[in-house]
Design an enzyme around this catalytic site. Sequence first.
Site, PDB file in Angstrom:
ATOM      1  CG  PHE A 137      -0.155   0.222   2.561  1.00 36.35           C
ATOM      2  CD1 PHE A 137       0.391   1.408   2.947  1.00 36.35           C
ATOM      3  CD2 PHE A 137       0.204  -0.981   3.231  1.00 36.35           C
ATOM      4  CE1 PHE A 137       1.075   1.460   4.203  1.00 36.35           C
ATOM      5  CE2 PHE A 137       1.067  -1.003   4.463  1.00 36.35           C
ATOM      6  CZ  PHE A 137       1.279   0.309   5.030  1.00 36.35           C
ATOM      7  CG  HIS A 177       9.508  -5.666   5.983  1.00 36.68           C
ATOM      8  ND1 HIS A 177       8.254  -5.084   5.630  1.00 36.68           N
ATOM      9  CD2 HIS A 177       9.915  -4.752   7.048  1.00 36.68           C
ATOM     10  CE1 HIS A 177       8.001  -4.083   6.381  1.00 36.68           C
ATOM     11  NE2 HIS A 177       9.026  -3.678   6.965  1.00 36.68           N
ATOM     12  CG  HIS A 227       6.716  -6.990   8.633  1.00 35.07           C
ATOM     13  ND1 HIS A 227       5.892  -8.127   9.334  1.00 35.07           N
ATOM     14  CD2 HIS A 227       6.307  -7.337   7.409  1.00 35.07           C
ATOM     15  CE1 HIS A 227       5.279  -8.749   8.577  1.00 35.07           C
ATOM     16  NE2 HIS A 227       5.192  -8.208   7.291  1.00 35.07           N
ATOM     17  N   GLY A 275       0.837  -8.322  11.332  1.00 33.74           N
ATOM     18  CA  GLY A 275       0.538 -10.096  11.196  1.00 33.74           C
ATOM     19  C   GLY A 275      -0.819 -10.369  10.876  1.00 33.74           C
TER      20      GLY A 275
END
Length: 360
Positions: free
Chosen positions: A122, A225, A281, A284
């Site tokens: 996004f 990530h 990160h 989840g």
Amino acid sequence: MIKIVKSEKSWIESNAVDQLKKISTLKGIIKAVGLPDLHIGKTPVGASYMTKDIIYPHIIGNDIGCGIGLFSTGFKKTKFKIDKSVKKLEKLDMLEYTSDSIKNIDFPFKEKLGTIGSGNHFAEFEEVNKVYDEKALNEIGINKNEIYLLVHSGSRRYGEYILNKYIKEYSCQNGLELGSDAFNEYMNEHNKAVEFAKLNREIIAHKISSCVNSKENKKLLDSVHNSITPKKIQDEIHYIHRKGASPSDIGYVVVAGSRGSNSYIVKPTDNLLDYAFSVSHGAGRKWSRFGCKEKLEKVYSKKYVRQNNMKCNLIYSDKNVIYEEAPEAYKNIERVIQDMVDEKMIEVVASLKPLITYKK
């Protein structure tokens, strides 16, 4: 050694833990860490591993270099018109002027540069919601009275091409030994894909900022990530494999929330060896994308969606994203943050509140 970061209030599915344990048995893996956002994937997401003398490309998956960048816009909170910006962004075609901006760039799949991609990727305009550490915020260069742009994307088809190549030609899921041609070639291509993904985030930020007539577009933070990174520990080189995990040794990072929930700027604490130098990160996933629509279609009726009451200024082209990326499909970001605070892994700097989410 296996470590799972969770509290009594955390929710981590047993299948994800089983996946982590299975990977931890691979040759050369010294440490396997499940972070509070751990969830099931082709390999578990929200995980970090430390190896010596061998790497496993399949662990980090096909979106090599996927990560998140935070960019300035120059907009004051009081001057940023959300409705006006939404209307402009709804008309934005991300491919429209890609050819001009990348014509001098030498990358495979460069036609994909400047595109966000599907899944949980996004671009999102944010305002600073709450400041926990003003000194740290100033150090980053963030003004709490301004608007910022968060971009989450990766290497698009380039990373997928690399992984498939090394599975087919070298059976890399069995490991690539240090010093081998396959090891050296993969790491070279891996590093290029990481740079591709970083550039992709920059181009996305530039396009979106330009669309809403942003005054500036400066990258303030960026963290990767999905990567394999060499790390010197006691004069020996180890390899940190991160799959949906942020590095703890690069300074401040953003931990992303789900749509409609806050994201957080955090400062990882020093020497997180026990956690393979990694922090969460994002929130989840709680549910897989498959089945989200069936679970939520009755909650979010077509009329409700049409009236825009639950879109949270969401701009999208695939209506399934309404369900697949719904807040209910994700874990609670505040729980993830608190688990890391309790483990003394991070210090919270500020929270970011989403204003407009772009997912075309």
